[in-house]
Design a protein around this motif. Sequence first.
Motif, mmCIF file in Angstrom:
data_model
loop_
_atom_site.group_PDB
_atom_site.id
_atom_site.type_symbol
_atom_site.label_atom_id
_atom_site.label_comp_id
_atom_site.label_asym_id
_atom_site.label_seq_id
_atom_site.Cartn_x
_atom_site.Cartn_y
_atom_site.Cartn_z
ATOM 1 N N ARG A 72 6.845 -0.689 7.490
ATOM 2 C CA ARG A 72 6.846 -1.066 6.073
ATOM 3 C C ARG A 72 5.507 -1.692 5.687
ATOM 4 N N ASP A 73 5.054 -2.644 6.490
ATOM 5 C CA ASP A 73 3.792 -3.312 6.186
ATOM 6 C C ASP A 73 2.604 -2.367 6.324
ATOM 7 N N ALA A 74 2.630 -1.510 7.340
ATOM 8 C CA ALA A 74 1.530 -0.559 7.540
ATOM 9 C C ALA A 74 1.465 0.450 6.400
ATOM 10 N N ALA A 75 2.615 0.901 5.909
ATOM 11 C CA ALA A 75 2.629 1.868 4.807
ATOM 12 C C ALA A 75 2.024 1.255 3.546
ATOM 13 N N ILE A 76 2.430 0.046 3.229
ATOM 14 C CA ILE A 76 1.883 -0.615 2.041
ATOM 15 C C ILE A 76 0.383 -0.857 2.221
ATOM 16 N N LEU A 77 -0.016 -1.285 3.411
ATOM 17 C CA LEU A 77 -1.431 -1.553 3.681
ATOM 18 C C LEU A 77 -2.279 -0.292 3.588
ATOM 19 N N THR A 78 -1.854 0.770 4.236
ATOM 20 C CA THR A 78 -2.686 1.974 4.306
ATOM 21 C C THR A 78 -2.687 2.790 3.023
ATOM 22 N N LEU A 79 -1.624 2.706 2.228
ATOM 23 C CA LEU A 79 -1.492 3.588 1.067
ATOM 24 C C LEU A 79 -1.768 2.909 -0.270
ATOM 25 N N THR A 80 -2.118 1.637 -0.256
ATOM 26 C CA THR A 80 -2.437 0.921 -1.485
ATOM 27 C C THR A 80 -3.890 0.460 -1.399
ATOM 28 N N ARG A 81 -4.709 0.952 -2.337
ATOM 29 C CA ARG A 81 -6.127 0.571 -2.311
ATOM 30 C C ARG A 81 -6.741 0.711 -3.704
ATOM 31 N N ARG A 117 -15.829 4.814 -3.546
ATOM 32 C CA ARG A 117 -16.783 3.769 -3.934
ATOM 33 C C ARG A 117 -17.410 4.119 -5.281
ATOM 34 N N GLY A 118 -17.412 3.156 -6.187
ATOM 35 C CA GLY A 118 -18.020 3.353 -7.503
ATOM 36 C C GLY A 118 -17.120 4.050 -8.502
ATOM 37 N N SER A 119 -15.932 4.448 -8.087
ATOM 38 C CA SER A 119 -15.023 5.113 -9.023
ATOM 39 C C SER A 119 -14.064 4.087 -9.611
ATOM 40 N N SER A 120 -13.199 4.539 -10.475
ATOM 41 C CA SER A 120 -12.168 3.661 -11.035
ATOM 42 C C SER A 120 -10.776 4.154 -10.626
ATOM 43 N N ILE A 121 -10.725 4.845 -9.474
ATOM 44 C CA ILE A 121 -9.460 5.405 -8.986
ATOM 45 C C ILE A 121 -8.817 4.447 -7.993
ATOM 46 N N SER A 122 -7.582 4.100 -8.256
ATOM 47 C CA SER A 122 -6.786 3.263 -7.363
ATOM 48 C C SER A 122 -5.503 4.000 -7.029
ATOM 49 N N GLN A 123 -4.835 3.558 -5.985
ATOM 50 C CA GLN A 123 -3.524 4.129 -5.698
ATOM 51 C C GLN A 123 -2.609 3.050 -5.143
ATOM 52 N N PHE A 124 -1.312 3.238 -5.366
ATOM 53 C CA PHE A 124 -0.314 2.348 -4.788
ATOM 54 C C PHE A 124 0.906 3.167 -4.424
ATOM 55 N N PHE A 125 1.666 2.660 -3.467
ATOM 56 C CA PHE A 125 2.789 3.395 -2.894
ATOM 57 C C PHE A 125 4.057 2.574 -3.033
ATOM 58 N N ASN A 126 5.110 3.222 -3.515
ATOM 59 C CA ASN A 126 6.429 2.596 -3.606
ATOM 60 C C ASN A 126 7.343 3.256 -2.584
ATOM 61 N N SER A 140 8.482 7.529 9.758
ATOM 62 C CA SER A 140 8.014 8.193 8.541
ATOM 63 C C SER A 140 8.552 7.437 7.343
ATOM 64 N N VAL A 141 7.743 7.444 6.295
ATOM 65 C CA VAL A 141 8.043 6.702 5.074
ATOM 66 C C VAL A 141 7.943 7.667 3.908
ATOM 67 N N SER A 142 8.971 7.686 3.078
ATOM 68 C CA SER A 142 8.956 8.516 1.871
ATOM 69 C C SER A 142 8.969 7.607 0.659
ATOM 70 N N GLY A 143 8.279 8.059 -0.369
ATOM 71 C CA GLY A 143 8.228 7.266 -1.583
ATOM 72 C C GLY A 143 7.333 7.912 -2.614
ATOM 73 N N THR A 144 6.984 7.145 -3.596
ATOM 74 C CA THR A 144 6.167 7.640 -4.694
ATOM 75 C C THR A 144 4.742 7.127 -4.538
ATOM 76 N N LEU A 145 3.801 8.066 -4.462
ATOM 77 C CA LEU A 145 2.384 7.728 -4.399
ATOM 78 C C LEU A 145 1.825 7.863 -5.814
ATOM 79 N N ASN A 146 1.364 6.748 -6.352
ATOM 80 C CA ASN A 146 0.852 6.705 -7.725
ATOM 81 C C ASN A 146 -0.667 6.602 -7.700
ATOM 82 N N THR A 147 -1.315 7.441 -8.500
ATOM 83 C CA THR A 147 -2.770 7.396 -8.629
ATOM 84 C C THR A 147 -3.100 6.896 -10.026
ATOM 85 N N VAL A 148 -3.988 5.899 -10.076
ATOM 86 C CA VAL A 148 -4.348 5.261 -11.337
ATOM 87 C C VAL A 148 -5.843 5.450 -11.563
ATOM 88 N N VAL A 149 -6.208 5.896 -12.756
ATOM 89 C CA VAL A 149 -7.617 5.978 -13.154
ATOM 90 C C VAL A 149 -7.783 5.013 -14.316
#
Length: 190
Positions: A72-81, A117-126, A140-149
């Motif tokens: 759970r912690d690794a999924a949130i860490l690796t997929l949210t940036r 780097r230098g972009s305005s693209i972020s992502q977070f995972f639920n 394995s972890v399933s969920g919604t990967l959201n991309t934000v610009v």
Amino acid sequence: MDYSYQHTQGQRVLRQRNLLGIAALVLGGAVALLLLISATRNREIVLQPVIRSPLTISSAGVSREYLELVTRDAAILTLTRSPGTLEYWMDSVLQIVSPKAEGRIKADLLRIVNEQRGSSISQFFNIQSMEIDPKNLRSSVSGTLNTVVGQKVVTSERRTFQFDWEYSGLSLKLIGFGMVQPVKKGRIGE
């Protein structure tokens, strides 16, 4: 005769009193020493803010509960940036990676850092669900990967990610992770 008997009794009582006094001094010194040691000793308390029950780690293997919490912690860490925290993100991910997989994973992370780097693209995972296999050290972890610009969510896709682990001694380390490609459904015979 009475005098010598009383003298002997008096001497015995004096010896008992002196031995009792010495014993009291020794015990008092021991108590003082123990209080001093306990007052200066570091203490450890296991905090359990988000887990349902006490958690133990054994050299016999990884428990299902522990692998689930780490996944759970690794999924949130690796997929949210986000672009502002890319260096911290990469360093944090590398802290949970096995030394034998560090070079390969670091190269992949550096590629992501350079792209974002230098972009305005972020992502977070639920997270919506997890499958845990402690025997094969895979989750394995399933969920919604959201991309934000900027401030706008541009994609929101259901994804599954797989994490492979290594357990050595009492340390669980990440040896690989990535997105699981969905199986394309076709007609039978094609």
